[in-house]
Design an enzyme around this catalytic site. Structure first.
Site, short mmCIF file in Angstrom:
data_model
loop_
_atom_site.label_atom_id
_atom_site.label_comp_id
_atom_site.label_asym_id
_atom_site.label_seq_id
_atom_site.Cartn_x
_atom_site.Cartn_y
_atom_site.Cartn_z
N HIS A 210 0.82 -1.21 0.00
CA HIS A 210 0.00 0.00 0.00
C HIS A 210 0.86 1.26 0.00
O HIS A 210 0.47 2.29 -0.56
CB HIS A 210 -0.96 -0.02 1.19
CG HIS A 210 -2.18 -0.84 0.90
ND1 HIS A 210 -2.80 -1.63 1.82
CD2 HIS A 210 -2.88 -0.99 -0.25
CE1 HIS A 210 -3.83 -2.23 1.26
NE2 HIS A 210 -3.89 -1.86 0.00
N ARG A 309 -4.77 -2.69 -16.30
CA ARG A 309 -4.38 -3.97 -15.69
C ARG A 309 -5.51 -4.44 -14.78
O ARG A 309 -5.50 -4.13 -13.58
CB ARG A 309 -3.10 -3.80 -14.87
CG ARG A 309 -1.84 -3.57 -15.69
CD ARG A 309 -0.64 -3.44 -14.76
NE ARG A 309 0.62 -3.63 -15.44
CZ ARG A 309 1.46 -2.65 -15.78
NH1 ARG A 309 1.15 -1.40 -15.50
NH2 ARG A 309 2.60 -2.92 -16.37
N ARG A 345 -6.95 -5.11 -20.49
CA ARG A 345 -6.29 -6.40 -20.58
C ARG A 345 -7.06 -7.41 -19.74
O ARG A 345 -7.44 -7.11 -18.60
CB ARG A 345 -4.86 -6.28 -20.04
CG ARG A 345 -4.19 -7.63 -19.87
CD ARG A 345 -2.75 -7.50 -19.58
NE ARG A 345 -2.49 -7.21 -18.18
CZ ARG A 345 -1.28 -6.95 -17.71
NH1 ARG A 345 -0.24 -6.91 -18.53
NH2 ARG A 345 -1.10 -6.72 -16.43
N GLU A 447 4.49 -10.61 -25.36
CA GLU A 447 5.29 -10.60 -24.12
C GLU A 447 6.21 -11.82 -24.07
O GLU A 447 7.01 -11.95 -23.16
CB GLU A 447 4.38 -10.68 -22.89
CG GLU A 447 3.43 -9.53 -22.76
CD GLU A 447 2.60 -9.65 -21.50
OE1 GLU A 447 2.91 -8.96 -20.53
OE2 GLU A 447 1.64 -10.45 -21.51
N ASN A 470 8.17 -5.45 -20.34
CA ASN A 470 8.65 -5.92 -19.03
C ASN A 470 8.81 -7.44 -19.07
O ASN A 470 9.83 -7.99 -18.68
CB ASN A 470 7.66 -5.55 -17.92
CG ASN A 470 7.30 -4.08 -17.96
OD1 ASN A 470 8.05 -3.29 -18.48
ND2 ASN A 470 6.14 -3.73 -17.42
N ASP A 471 7.78 -8.10 -19.59
CA ASP A 471 7.88 -9.56 -19.70
C ASP A 471 8.69 -9.98 -20.91
O ASP A 471 9.47 -10.93 -20.83
CB ASP A 471 6.47 -10.17 -19.77
CG ASP A 471 5.89 -10.34 -18.38
OD1 ASP A 471 6.62 -10.82 -17.50
OD2 ASP A 471 4.72 -9.96 -18.17
N ARG A 481 12.50 -10.29 -14.05
CA ARG A 481 12.29 -8.85 -13.97
C ARG A 481 12.39 -8.31 -12.55
O ARG A 481 12.54 -7.10 -12.35
CB ARG A 481 10.93 -8.48 -14.59
CG ARG A 481 9.76 -9.17 -13.94
CD ARG A 481 8.49 -9.06 -14.77
NE ARG A 481 7.75 -7.83 -14.52
CZ ARG A 481 6.59 -7.53 -15.09
NH1 ARG A 481 6.06 -8.37 -15.97
NH2 ARG A 481 5.97 -6.42 -14.80
N CYS A 518 3.21 -1.22 -24.21
CA CYS A 518 2.70 -0.80 -22.91
C CYS A 518 3.63 -1.20 -21.77
O CYS A 518 3.29 -1.09 -20.60
CB CYS A 518 1.29 -1.33 -22.68
SG CYS A 518 1.20 -3.12 -22.78
C1 PEP Z 1 4.69 -6.03 -19.56
O1 PEP Z 1 4.97 -7.20 -19.30
O2 PEP Z 1 5.47 -5.23 -20.14
C2 PEP Z 1 3.37 -5.49 -19.19
C3 PEP Z 1 2.98 -4.31 -19.60
O3 PEP Z 1 2.62 -6.25 -18.36
P1 PEP Z 1 2.89 -6.35 -16.76
O4 PEP Z 1 3.99 -5.40 -16.42
O5 PEP Z 1 1.61 -6.05 -16.11
O6 PEP Z 1 3.30 -7.80 -16.64
MG MG Z 2 3.39 -8.52 -18.64
#
Ligand code: PEP
Ligand code: MG
Length: 587
Positions: A210, A309, A345, A447, A470-471, A481, A518
């Site tokens: 939080h 998300r 998503r 991803e 990110n993934d 990550r 994204c």
């Molecule tokens: C990502 O993987 O880049 C993504 C936007 O999804 P999340 O960060 O929610 O896994």
């Molecule tokens: Mg992701």
């Protein structure tokens, strides 16, 4: 604006890095700040003396003290709730409702009564009752463990009342202070003035605590989970809190401090869509986790939402949200964006986002296990179906034209065919029930390396692709990550990742689909030119970085950007890419 800044990527090698010390943790806001350390101990003055002889303890009097303290804590929580609702937002204020529930929790009350019955004074009884609850939360792991800090905060509030200890006040820190603590509760964080502080850094904690959520809403640079070494930094030491890289740089060089300050200058908010100097439109959208974040994103000039998300609606609760609750949440965001595109998503739990009512955490390697759309078939197919029903109904509302739906973690064409068949089946059942519905624009998140390799086949079946870097970076580079030891590998500028991006953009365009990004990479203004050059039609990011990225788009020449992308795609090493970007930035 305070001394915070949109994060810069790691050191470009131009500084005398040897005097700097870098601590790695988890960044919770894509912002950087520079300032001096202000050590803070939320448990200060709360250590308890040895308990007295049980025979000397009067149970009734102690229970009376406990109840009076509880009443005062309720009053304080109500006041802080109101203040936070005004200053930060309703969603964040609800955190104090959760604290109120801990205060009134019958199990904790029973435990306090039992301890008092055994001869402990109220403060020792409270301490022991909360210690048990904290242990249980921590043993549960994942998001539940992150709630342990909320329990600690409630315990401290009660102890402060019982011990008559001073209440912490972080609202009037010296300008540029960087709060350094073992942990911070959301109540501590809510007091911070984003215009004044340089940020905060904690030894423990995760991205979804939080305190982290509050920091994001306030726009305070923050890094958590930095380990005990953080607590050895002396008060007054200069540090940079780099919320994007997830680092605290101790004794930063003058050059680094200057870069952070420079990047923190005011950037004008643009409410109109933007284009490059030679007229190529690029949509700049925001990532959100809850409907409450949508108005703030709009205020930053986001053209729409590129990633909602939805899993945040599913976390922190014992049961999943029902169809109507999800429908209302999506309609709420659609109405805020008045027909502009909102990409929702579908549920992406599993991996680092386990939920108590699903067995996704099982397995040795949850990131390679059941997460994202891998949940759509199987035992809890009902969850996916319920969400689709809510989405197809939302698409048919007055503000529903802007709705787009995308699927996370797709790896194969078969998976997508199965998902599309499920969409059709849900549409048919809504038709049969006579409920208004519409199949919105559909897309796939890229991803996984697998999806980048079959991007053409995927794009031929949907309207758009959106790259989650990110993934994608974690899977292309085989670098977790969240593991700071491999943070150097988890960098989307590595040539293999750039080549996966290029292949994806070309495949999407050849199939007539639009393509967005994204992942966090999209929110780095220093990479905007490269991403425009690679051909992305849309970039979606944390709302705070929207103005800076919009500004960069307007400064970009698309033709020149394409030449930069071509050179970056020919680069052999990350260092080559860094040099190219530094050269381009210097011109
Ligand atoms: C990502 O993987 O880049 C993504 C936007 O999804 P999340 O960060 O929610 O896994
Ligand atoms: Mg992701």
């Amino acid at each position: 604006m305070a001394l915070w800044a949109i994060a810069l990527y790691h050191d470009t090698g131009m500084t005398a890095a040897n005097q700097e010390r870098v601590l790695r943790g988890t960044g919770v806001t894509p912002l950087s700040g520079v300032g001096t350390v202000f050590g803070y101990d939320p448990d200060a003055d709360l250590s308890l003396p040895d308990p007295p002889d049980p025979a000397a303890v009067e149970a009734d009097a102690e229970l009376g003290r406990f109840r009076r303290a509880r009443e005062r804590v309720r009053e304080n929580l109500a006041a802080e709730r109101e203040r936070t609702a005004e200053r930060v937002g309703e969603e964040e204020a609800e955190i104090f409702d959760a604290h109120r529930q801990f205060v009134d929790d019958p199990e904790i009350e029973a435990a306090v009564e039992a301890r008092v019955g055994e001869g402990l004074p109220a403060e020792h009884a409270v301490d022991a009752a909360f210690a048990d609850a904290i242990e249980q939360f921590e043993a549960a792991g994942g998001v539940t463990a992150e709630r342990a800090d909320d329990l600690r905060e409630v315990r401290n509030r009660l102890l402060r009342e019982l011990l008559d200890a001073e209440v912490s006040d972080l609202s009037a820190l010296p300008a540029g202070a960087v709060v350094v603590a073992e942990r911070l509760g959301p109540g501590d964080t809510a007091q911070l003035d984003p215009e004044a502080v340089g940020g905060f850094a904690t030894a423990t904690g995760g991205r979804t605590s939080h305190a982290a959520i509050m920091a994001r809403s306030l726009g305070v640079p923050a890094v958590v989970g930095l380990g005990e070494e953080l607590l050895t930094i002396a008060d007054g030491t200069t540090v940079v809190v780099d919320g994007d890289a997830g680092e605290v740089v101790v004794d930063p060089t003058e050059e680094r401090q200057e870069r952070v300050r420079e990047a923190g200058r005011d950037v004008a908010v643009r409410h109109d869509p933007v284009a490059t100097v030679d007229g190529r439109s690029v949509e700049v959208a925001a990532n959100i986790g809850t409907p409450a974040e949508a108005p703030g994103a709009r205020d930053q000039g986001a053209d729409g939402v590129g990633l909602f998300r939805t899993e945040f609606l599913f976390l922190d609760r014992a049961e999943p949200p029902g169809e109507d609750e999800q429908y209302e949440a999506v309609v709420d965001v659609l109405e805020t964006f008045e027909g502009d595109r909102v990409v929702v998503r579908t549920l992406d739990v599993g991996g680092d986002k386990p939920v108590p009512y699903l067995d996704t955490a099982a397995g040795e390697n949850p990131f390679l296990g059941v997460r994202g759309v891998r949940l759509a078939p199987g035992e809890r197919a009902d969850l996916f179906e319920t969400q689709l029903r809510a989405l197809l109904r939302a698409a048919a509302t007055d503000a529903g034209d802007g709705l787009a739906v995308m699927f996370p973690l797709v790896a194969t064409v078969e998976e997508l065919d199965d998902l599309l068949a499920r969409v059709e089946a849900v549409a048919a059942s809504l038709e049969e029930a006579g409920l208004p519905h519409r199949v919105p624009e559909l897309g796939v998140m890229v991803e996984t390396p697998a999806s980048a390799f079959v991007a053409g086949e995927l794009a031929a079946r949907v309207d758009f692709l959106s790259v989650g870097t990110n993934d994608l970076t974690q899977y292309v580079m085989a670098a977790d990550r969240g593991d700071e030891r491999v943070a150097g590998l988890h960098d989307p500028r590595h040539p293999p990742v750039l080549r996966a991006l290029d292949r994806t953009v070309r495949a999407a365009h050849d199939a007539g689909a639009w393509v967005g990004m994204c992942g966090e990479m999209a929110g780095d203004p220093d990479l905007t030119e490269l991403l425009v050059g690679l051909g992305f039609d849309e970039l979606s990011m944390s709302a705070v970085t929207v103005p800076a990225v919009k500004e960069r788009v307007t400064e970009t020449d698309a033709e020149r950007a394409e030449a930069l992308a071509e050179r970056a795609l020919a680069a052999e090493t990350l260092a080559d890419v860094e040099d190219l970007l530094a050269e381009e930035g210097a011109e």
